[in-house]
Design a protein around this motif. Structure first.
Motif, PDB file in Angstrom:
ATOM      1  N   LEU A  60       0.840  -1.188   0.000  1.00  0.00           N
ATOM      2  CA  LEU A  60       0.000   0.000   0.000  1.00  0.00           C
ATOM      3  C   LEU A  60       0.876   1.239   0.000  1.00  0.00           C
ATOM      4  O   LEU A  60       2.016   1.218   0.479  1.00  0.00           O
ATOM      5  CB  LEU A  60      -0.966  -0.003   1.180  1.00  0.00           C
ATOM      6  N   VAL A  61       0.347   2.304  -0.578  1.00  0.00           N
ATOM      7  CA  VAL A  61       1.088   3.562  -0.638  1.00  0.00           C
ATOM      8  C   VAL A  61       0.258   4.660   0.013  1.00  0.00           C
ATOM      9  O   VAL A  61      -0.925   4.831  -0.289  1.00  0.00           O
ATOM     10  CB  VAL A  61       1.484   3.927  -2.086  1.00  0.00           C
ATOM     11  N   ILE A  62       0.904   5.359   0.964  1.00  0.00           N
ATOM     12  CA  ILE A  62       0.272   6.442   1.703  1.00  0.00           C
ATOM     13  C   ILE A  62       0.809   7.757   1.151  1.00  0.00           C
ATOM     14  O   ILE A  62       2.024   7.977   1.137  1.00  0.00           O
ATOM     15  CB  ILE A  62       0.570   6.335   3.209  1.00  0.00           C
ATOM     16  N   ARG A  63      -0.065   8.596   0.683  1.00  0.00           N
ATOM     17  CA  ARG A  63       0.347   9.822  -0.012  1.00  0.00           C
ATOM     18  C   ARG A  63       1.270  10.688   0.852  1.00  0.00           C
ATOM     19  O   ARG A  63       0.992  10.934   2.028  1.00  0.00           O
ATOM     20  CB  ARG A  63      -0.877  10.636  -0.424  1.00  0.00           C
ATOM     21  N   ILE A  78       6.110  -6.361   6.898  1.00  0.00           N
ATOM     22  CA  ILE A  78       7.475  -6.849   6.699  1.00  0.00           C
ATOM     23  C   ILE A  78       8.399  -5.782   6.115  1.00  0.00           C
ATOM     24  O   ILE A  78       9.617  -5.900   6.218  1.00  0.00           O
ATOM     25  CB  ILE A  78       7.507  -8.118   5.821  1.00  0.00           C
ATOM     26  N   THR A  79       7.840  -4.761   5.508  1.00  0.00           N
ATOM     27  CA  THR A  79       8.638  -3.665   4.961  1.00  0.00           C
ATOM     28  C   THR A  79       7.896  -2.356   5.157  1.00  0.00           C
ATOM     29  O   THR A  79       6.692  -2.281   4.902  1.00  0.00           O
ATOM     30  CB  THR A  79       8.908  -3.846   3.453  1.00  0.00           C
ATOM     31  N   TYR A  80       8.624  -1.343   5.628  1.00  0.00           N
ATOM     32  CA  TYR A  80       8.059   0.003   5.743  1.00  0.00           C
ATOM     33  C   TYR A  80       9.109   0.991   5.264  1.00  0.00           C
ATOM     34  O   TYR A  80      10.256   0.947   5.725  1.00  0.00           O
ATOM     35  CB  TYR A  80       7.672   0.319   7.189  1.00  0.00           C
ATOM     36  N   VAL A  81       8.741   1.837   4.330  1.00  0.00           N
ATOM     37  CA  VAL A  81       9.678   2.816   3.796  1.00  0.00           C
ATOM     38  C   VAL A  81       9.038   4.199   3.856  1.00  0.00           C
ATOM     39  O   VAL A  81       8.001   4.431   3.222  1.00  0.00           O
ATOM     40  CB  VAL A  81      10.070   2.491   2.341  1.00  0.00           C
ATOM     41  N   ALA A  82       9.637   5.081   4.624  1.00  0.00           N
ATOM     42  CA  ALA A  82       9.199   6.479   4.623  1.00  0.00           C
ATOM     43  C   ALA A  82       9.580   7.089   3.282  1.00  0.00           C
ATOM     44  O   ALA A  82      10.729   7.001   2.851  1.00  0.00           O
ATOM     45  CB  ALA A  82       9.853   7.233   5.763  1.00  0.00           C
TER      46      ALA A  82
END
Length: 195
Positions: A60-63, A78-82
């Motif tokens: 998912l992509v958060i604007r 499992i993955t989070y990228v700011a």
């Protein structure tokens, strides 16, 4: 409740994922109609969701904020990228090795799905990116801009084709056999032969 922004079916037809403007993401069991999974802690406008072809992962992509990957069976992130790059679309490669994102900053970013490390950037010449999709054989990536549809070859990441619309293009997808691309926006849809 806010507007639904994106929907995606799992390839086996068991689940459908939805996202909305208020940050609520849900995965539904289609046969029962019950909610199966609701990723906790999501904050902000969720522009898009995509499930991997094997049905194991949800991206998912958060604007203006981040993208994340969740393992559906364990319901674990499992993955989070700011990422403040204004991404508005997201897609898994068929092998779930890569995630491609694109949006309002005129560039496609390709990431390693398991580590979140950026792999490559593909410039889009001052067009915002409205959709991204991989072909089922993993050979090509298609993306739509304001007036163009562009095809990239994954082996080299080079742009190999550019098709022009007369109106704003909002979406594109490959046929299951990868031989055709359908694109649409405004008042028209077009079918293009990949080869």
């Amino acid at each position: 409740d806010k507007n639904v922004t994106s929907l995606d079916f799992s390839s086996d037809g068991k689940y459908v994922a939805s996202s909305s403007q208020d940050g609520i993401v849900r995965v539904w069991n289609i046969s029962t109609g019950n909610e199966f999974f609701n990723p906790p802690g999501v904050r902000g406008y969720v522009d898009a969701v995509d499930m991997s072809l094997d049905g194991r992962y949800l991206a998912l992509v958060i604007r203006n904020s981040a993208y994340s990957v969740w393992e559906i069976a364990t319901k674990q992130e499992i993955t989070y990228v700011a990422d403040d790059s204004s991404a508005a679309s997201i897609a898994f490669s068929p092998d779930a090795k890569y995630i491609a994102t694109g949006g309002y900053d005129y560039v496609i970013e390709v990431w390693d799905a398991s580590t979140g490390k950026e792999f490559i950037k593909l410039p889009f010449d001052n067009e915002y990116i409205s959709s991204i999709a991989f072909s089922s054989d993993g050979r090509y990536l298609v993306s739509t801009g304001q007036l163009s549809v562009r095809v990239f070859e994954i082996s080299t990441w080079n742009e190999i084709a550019r098709m022009i619309h007369d109106d704003v293009v909002s979406s594109a997808a490959f046929s299951p056999d990868g031989k055709y691309i359908v694109s649409g926006g405004g008042y028209s849809a077009r079918i293009w032969e990949v080869s």
